[in-house]
Design an enzyme around this catalytic site. Structure first.
Site, PDB file in Angstrom:
ATOM      1  N   LYS A 277      10.051  -4.404   8.858  1.00 11.02           N
ATOM      2  CA  LYS A 277       8.853  -4.489   9.675  1.00 11.02           C
ATOM      3  C   LYS A 277       9.149  -4.040  11.107  1.00 11.02           C
ATOM      4  CE  LYS A 277       6.975  -8.561   7.258  1.00 11.02           C
ATOM      5  NZ  LYS A 277       5.659  -8.005   6.861  1.00 11.02           N
ATOM      6  N   ARG A 351       4.233 -10.801  -3.586  1.00  9.54           N
ATOM      7  CA  ARG A 351       3.741 -10.705  -4.963  1.00  9.54           C
ATOM      8  C   ARG A 351       4.893 -10.794  -5.962  1.00  9.54           C
ATOM      9  NH1 ARG A 351       1.101  -5.135  -3.353  1.00  9.54           N
ATOM     10  NH2 ARG A 351       1.174  -6.320  -1.412  1.00  9.54           N
TER      11      ARG A 351
END
Length: 512
Positions: A277, A351
């Site tokens: 990130k 996920r």
């Protein structure tokens, strides 16, 4: 904190300040009218001067040496047809305003309108007051203006009206239970990642289990490997901190085979892994475990309210770091149900850990599943910080959940799960791919998760925009909010009524 219910008689009022509600129509009635009369029209004067207009969140403090409370705080509720949940914001606003002025004992008057929802009004006031006490300064050696609410009093009279005392007392107890659990979850989320690893999170859940009589177990990495949980283990490989699959169980109806599962993403820190990130605001990624904290908090409430239902809470907990053994774009992982997953983006890790948790929920007997996760930035783009995206493979289950959630302080909004999204997440080399690009990012993420629940009725809550706030409000500190504890509790209590909607199938293309 001590909680009392008392009449408004001067000799019975024990508080450093009395909080009274006012409305945008400017009409004073009930407790506000009575206080205004005792103060020789002082509340009417602040309206006349334009100091306040009764809008929600507005405050006006009046010092009154002749009044038993010495201070009267008028707090705006806005329109008279307010939702009962607005009373949580009313109380939180008062606590944050008065608490920062070193008041430790506060009495709350209820609006006359609360006679139609007295129990709920008391619950929301206590919940909101407790929420107002938490600040983000948990690691400061000298906190700035700490709030230390020691005593909260609910005034059972509003002018000539007397509220149902039993309803006030039972509502206050409910508000205490929920408010304390929400604060507990918020404090878990505030904790920095060096003090909140997956092992720390498992320990926090175990302490809740011991305190309230829940069953607890946590799978370590060896046990997860034995169950074929290669998806969460792939995420965990980049960190020296071992992952845990945390489970809390409440059995309120041993005769029933129905079991509602809450699954919460417990990523205690997310750097993005090799798909790292940007540095800006990466410190906020300690909040990537808010879904898991919400599950732990909800299970604490369930254990105390004791609904006649069977509830299980599951928290897959890991870190996502770019260590030397970290998963790489192009790697193939195998989940617990045998499905293979192509890793396109290592920052789509939530996920991956949820995939094995959803499979494990089914193995543990879940007949309905709701997961909560700070899953996608796309959800913040879609709904901002106002509401949680709600996606399901079962329209009736989703709609029923949304109806229940309307009566909490949390907001949810339905989004579709078209077959096209499931087609999009297919991989050329494996069964699934964990990222499909920007288009409909929140919905393709949900379609990925759908592959791990089968026909089990399931709801996905993307709390990326609601799990924490970027700025302080009048009633809540900046930071974690406690989503989705209140909605989870509402669903758990509803499960006790055995009102399970009939399955009508997943949404189809063109159905919305």
């Amino acid at each position: 904190m001590q909680i009392h219910v008392t009449s408004g008689a001067p000799g019975a009022l024990r508080a450093g300040a009395l909080v009274v509600p006012v409305f945008a129509d400017g009409r004073l009635d009930g407790a506000a009218q009575a206080a205004d009369a005792e103060l020789a029209g002082a509340i009417a004067d602040v309206f006349a001067s334009g100091e306040i207009a009764g809008k929600e969140g507005e405050v006006a403090l009046i010092h009154a040496a002749s009044h038993p409370a010495k201070r009267i705080l008028a707090v705006g509720l806005g329109k008279r047809d307010y939702e009962p949940a607005a009373l949580a914001r009313y109380a939180g606003t008062a606590v944050r305003y008065l608490g920062k002025r070193k008041l430790t004992s506060i009495a709350f008057a209820l609006p006359l309108e609360a006679q139609h929802h007295t129990h709920d009004a008391a619950a929301f006031i206590v919940e909101g007051a407790l929420g107002g006490t938490i600040d983000s300064t948990t690691y400061r050696t000298e906190p700035d203006k700490p709030i230390a609410l020691e005593e909260l009093t609910l005034v059972s009279t509003a002018g000539s009206h007397e509220f149902d005392r039993a309803a006030l007392e039972s509502g206050a107890e409910r508000g205490r239970i929920i408010g304390e659990a929400v604060n507990g979850a918020r404090l878990l989320a505030f904790t920095p990642a060096n003090d909140m690893t997956p092992i720390h999170m498992a320990k926090a859940a175990e302490e809740i289990a011991k305190k309230y009589g829940l069953k607890f177990h946590a799978l370590d990495e060896e046990q997860m490997a034995a169950k074929g949980m290669g998806s969460i283990l792939g995420v965990s490989r980049g960190s020296d901190e071992p992952a845990r699959m945390i489970v809390l169980e409440y059995t309120g109806d041993p005769s029933s085979k129905e079991k509602l599962a809450f699954v919460g993403k417990g990523l205690t820190f997310d750097s993005g892994g090799i798909s790292i990130k940007p540095a800006e605001n990466m410190h906020e990624m300690k909040y990537d475990m808010c879904g898991g904290a919400g599950v732990i908090g909800a299970m604490a409430v369930v254990a105390q309210l004791k609904p006649k239902a069977n509830i299980i809470g599951i928290v897959p907990s890991s870190e996502n770091l770019p260590g030397p053994r970290a998963m790489k774009p192009g790697d193939i992982l195998r989940a617990m149900n045998g499905k293979t997953i192509e890793v396109i983006n290592t920052d789509a890790e939530g996920r991956l850990i949820l995939a094995d948790a959803l499979c494990y929920a089914k193995e543990l007997g879940a007949t309905r599943i709701v997961d909560a996760a700070t899953l996608t930035g796309a959800m913040v783009v879609a709904l901002g910080h106002a509401a949680t995206g709600t996606i399901s493979n079962d329209d009736a289950f989703r709609d029923h959940f949304l109806t229940l959630a309307k009566h909490t302080t949390e907001k949810y909004w339905p989004l579709p799960l078209y077959d096209e999204f499931s087609a999009t997440v297919k991989s050329e080399i494996a069964d699934l791919r964990n990222s499909t690009g920007r288009a409909a990012g929140s919905l393709t993420a949900a379609a990925f998760l759908k592959a791990f629940v089968g026909d089990t009725p399931w709801i996905h809550l993307d709390i990326a925009g609601t799990a924490y706030t970027d700025a302080e409000t009048s009633y809540l500190a900046k930071g974690p909010t406690g989503y989705p504890i209140r909605a989870f509790v509402a669903l758990a209590e509803d499960a006790a009524k055995n009102q399970v909607p009939a399955k009508n199938g997943s949404a189809k293309a063109g159905a919305h």
